[in-house]
Design an enzyme around this catalytic site. Structure first.
Site, mmCIF file in Angstrom:
data_model
loop_
_atom_site.group_PDB
_atom_site.id
_atom_site.type_symbol
_atom_site.label_atom_id
_atom_site.label_comp_id
_atom_site.label_asym_id
_atom_site.label_seq_id
_atom_site.Cartn_x
_atom_site.Cartn_y
_atom_site.Cartn_z
ATOM 1 N N HIS A 78 0.818 -1.225 0.000
ATOM 2 C CA HIS A 78 0.000 0.000 0.000
ATOM 3 C C HIS A 78 0.842 1.261 0.000
ATOM 4 O O HIS A 78 1.866 1.351 0.674
ATOM 5 C CB HIS A 78 -1.045 -0.010 1.116
ATOM 6 C CG HIS A 78 -0.536 0.080 2.521
ATOM 7 N ND1 HIS A 78 -0.322 1.277 3.148
ATOM 8 C CD2 HIS A 78 -0.229 -0.873 3.423
ATOM 9 C CE1 HIS A 78 0.083 1.059 4.396
ATOM 10 N NE2 HIS A 78 0.164 -0.249 4.579
ATOM 11 N N ASP A 91 5.888 1.635 7.023
ATOM 12 C CA ASP A 91 4.497 1.206 6.794
ATOM 13 C C ASP A 91 3.800 2.139 5.828
ATOM 14 O O ASP A 91 3.275 3.152 6.237
ATOM 15 C CB ASP A 91 3.756 1.174 8.132
ATOM 16 C CG ASP A 91 2.324 0.725 7.980
ATOM 17 O OD1 ASP A 91 1.955 0.215 6.913
ATOM 18 O OD2 ASP A 91 1.559 0.892 8.964
ATOM 19 N N GLU A 148 -5.175 1.854 2.293
ATOM 20 C CA GLU A 148 -5.160 0.637 3.125
ATOM 21 C C GLU A 148 -5.445 1.002 4.571
ATOM 22 O O GLU A 148 -6.133 0.292 5.293
ATOM 23 C CB GLU A 148 -3.793 -0.051 3.014
ATOM 24 C CG GLU A 148 -3.744 -1.457 3.605
ATOM 25 C CD GLU A 148 -3.376 -1.515 5.083
ATOM 26 O OE1 GLU A 148 -3.409 -2.602 5.660
ATOM 27 O OE2 GLU A 148 -3.074 -0.448 5.672
ATOM 28 N N GLU A 149 -4.902 2.143 4.984
ATOM 29 C CA GLU A 149 -5.011 2.549 6.390
ATOM 30 C C GLU A 149 -6.432 2.959 6.774
ATOM 31 O O GLU A 149 -6.715 3.165 7.946
ATOM 32 C CB GLU A 149 -4.034 3.695 6.688
ATOM 33 C CG GLU A 149 -2.561 3.351 6.432
ATOM 34 C CD GLU A 149 -1.976 2.345 7.424
ATOM 35 O OE1 GLU A 149 -2.713 1.836 8.278
ATOM 36 O OE2 GLU A 149 -0.768 2.064 7.317
ATOM 37 N N ASP A 188 3.648 -5.771 3.293
ATOM 38 C CA ASP A 188 3.221 -4.620 4.090
ATOM 39 C C ASP A 188 4.087 -4.584 5.348
ATOM 40 O O ASP A 188 3.903 -5.399 6.246
ATOM 41 C CB ASP A 188 1.736 -4.777 4.447
ATOM 42 C CG ASP A 188 1.170 -3.546 5.152
ATOM 43 O OD1 ASP A 188 1.926 -2.579 5.373
ATOM 44 O OD2 ASP A 188 -0.026 -3.555 5.470
ATOM 45 N N HIS A 230 2.708 3.612 12.990
ATOM 46 C CA HIS A 230 1.613 4.586 12.864
ATOM 47 C C HIS A 230 1.906 5.905 13.580
ATOM 48 O O HIS A 230 0.993 6.606 14.006
ATOM 49 C CB HIS A 230 0.283 3.992 13.351
ATOM 50 C CG HIS A 230 -0.313 3.042 12.344
ATOM 51 N ND1 HIS A 230 -1.530 2.449 12.487
ATOM 52 C CD2 HIS A 230 0.158 2.601 11.154
ATOM 53 C CE1 HIS A 230 -1.785 1.674 11.436
ATOM 54 N NE2 HIS A 230 -0.768 1.748 10.618
HETATM 55 ZN ZN LIG Z 1 0.587 -1.162 6.349
#
Ligand SMILES: [Zn+2]
Length: 501
Positions: free
Chosen positions: A262, A274, A306-307, A335, A433
């Site tokens: 992603h 990520d 994706e998130e 990922d 994140h």
């Molecule tokens: Zn991811």
């Protein structure tokens, strides 16, 4: 995106094969792809070169590459442009609208700052006003006294949804609202449930912990005036966004070897591990593959959003007819493949470790990766095949899947630290994140190894699909994503449950 000269120079430098435009005739003269040769082309410097570009893109939008941001759009353009330059792929931007909702909040009471959480769909606002306690649990319009008008409603969590409380506060003309937890900790991952509510317009709203609320309530109950300062910054709007799909012009398009990662980050950070790591690993392979021919067509999917709950990959899979789905022989997902305190994890396609096995063929994919790690004398371990990344929509239609993962917020065990080095008791990715998911958040050795493992799997299956069943698939009647609300879906990302509701 406007392409600068430095961008083109970089693109050409990163893609030495880019200038050689392919056509059907030259494709057939190339050697058939082989794993060792494709792996050998992986270079740390090239991966890092792309990562630096991704970081620059995030700086176009205040440090994020979340879908719908300039940083994400630049990422998508970069990938599409580089792939187009090879002439080796038919590329497509699959563009569609989706709701973006992101924000943050701060709150202070009598100048004491409290840790504060924003609610999904909550509006922006900047309010300095007295706090007015709301009666009961604020689930009924009569709980809101007249003096709440122009003030900040102070409401306990409980009984009815956050969205109703925020709407009733708005309906009572409160200038803002604080919903405090009915337990000592913070409310995390809270949501108003929908962009609007019939009970009234949402007041700017945020939450604080029950422990902090006790301090405020003690003052209010003693008759002391408490001035609240609430600041909410939020955006909720429909944005257009794109997947990039690239398919080799050569190879058998009835037997497609598909890989994906992603392109978006969370709003909170630049997403360099990520999923910059997986996206860049695949991009690097896609830019090397033009040296070879392929027996089976190879397709890359660079997924958006994706998130926000596997939105791009789900949109793509749902857009395919059953016949088109059947042409996809397998799907490989990458990922997070460079976590700083990494593990070498392989999705548990055969279900031997976690009990959830993938469609027939998934076990073969897992074994292909396991054998590769063994051949490099590296230890690998299975990771749950939960559907919580872009392979989920492929599983839902019965496509054999697999992939690699180096870990997110979960902590490394003592035993794993012996296998892989790094620190026991520390998250595989302590910047998962977060804002700090930047260039310093990459384990380059793990990244190179995983990119080679990915190259191996793609080359292996581009040559032969032996071991992958190609007959009619049995498909579960309901996908795991269907019927999920926007909010529940948003928790369905990156392999992990990181919020509680
Ligand atoms: Zn991811």
């Amino acid at each position: 995106m406007k392409l600068s000269t430095s961008f083109i120079t970089l693109a050409l430098a990163l893609s030495p094969f880019a200038a050689a435009q392919d056509d059907a005739r030259t494709i057939s003269l190339k050697p058939l792809v082989n794993s060792v040769a494709l792996q050998a082309l992986t270079s740390k410097l090239t991966l890092l070169g792309h990562a630096r570009e991704f970081l620059k893109f995030s700086q176009l939008s205040g440090g994020t590459r979340a879908f719908g941001s300039k940083g994400h759009n630049a990422t998508v353009s970069y990938i599409k442009t580089l792939l187009d330059l090879t002439g080796y792929y038919d590329t497509q931007l699959q563009t569609f609208p989706y709701l973006f909702s992101s924000g943050s909040a701060t709150f202070a009471a009598n100048n004491e700052e409290f840790t504060t959480k924003w609610f999904t769909y909550g509006p922006s606002g900047d309010v300095t006003a007295l706090l007015v306690p709301v009666a009961n649990l604020g689930c009924d319009a009569s709980d809101y006294p007249a003096e709440v008008e122009g003030k900040i409603a102070f409401i306990s969590r409980g009984t009815c949804p956050f969205g109703l409380k925020a709407a009733l506060a708005g309906s009572a003309k409160a200038a803002g609202a604080i919903i405090y937890n009915n337990a000592p900790e913070l409310i995390s991952g809270g949501t108003l449930g929908a962009p609007s509510n019939d009970a009234g317009p949402y007041a700017p709203v945020a939450s604080i912990s029950g422990a902090d609320a006790e301090k405020v309530l003690a003052l209010l109950n003693a008759g002391t005036a408490v001035t609240g300062k609430l600041h909410v910054t939020a955006t909720t709007e429909t944005r257009y966004t794109s997947n990039v799909i690239a398919t080799t012009k050569g190879g058998d398009k009835n037997n497609i070897v598909f890989s994906g990662g992603h392109t978006d980050s969370v709003p909170e950070g630049p997403g360099i591990n990520d999923d910059g790591s997986g996206t860049i690993g695949l991009l690097d392979i896609a830019l090397r593959l033009p040296l070879f021919s392929v027996k089976n067509a190879v397709r890359f999917g660079f997924w958006t959003a994706e998130e926000f709950g596997l939105v791009g990959s789900e949109h793509y899979v749902a857009s395919l007819t059953p016949e088109e789905q059947q042409k996809i022989a397998l799907y490989l997902n990458f990922d997070m493949i460079a976590s700083p305190n990494f593990g070498y994890f392989i999705y548990d396609g055969d279900g031997s470790a976690f009990g959830t096995k993938g469609p027939d063929g998934s076990a073969h994919i897992e074994k292909t990766f396991e054998d590769w790690f063994k051949s490099k004398k590296l230890i690998s371990a299975p990771t749950e095949f939960s559907g919580r990344s872009d392979y989920g929509p492929f599983l839902d239609v019965g496509i054999p899947s697999g992939g690699l993962f180096t870990g997110a917020e979960v902590k490394k065990t003592e035993e794993q630290a012996k296998w892989w080095g790094g620190e026991a008791g520390v998250s595989y990715d302590k910047c998962y994140h977060l804002k700090c998911d930047d260039l310093s958040n990459l384990h380059t050795e793990a990244w190179v190894q995983n990119t080679r493992a990915a190259a191996h799997s793609i080359a292996t299956y581009a040559r032969s699909l032996d071991g992958i069943p190609r007959g009619t698939r049995s498909v579960p009647s309901q996908s795991r994503l269907q019927g999920l609300s926007y909010d529940d879906r948003k928790h369905y990302s990156c392999g992990h449950e990181v919020f509680d509701l």
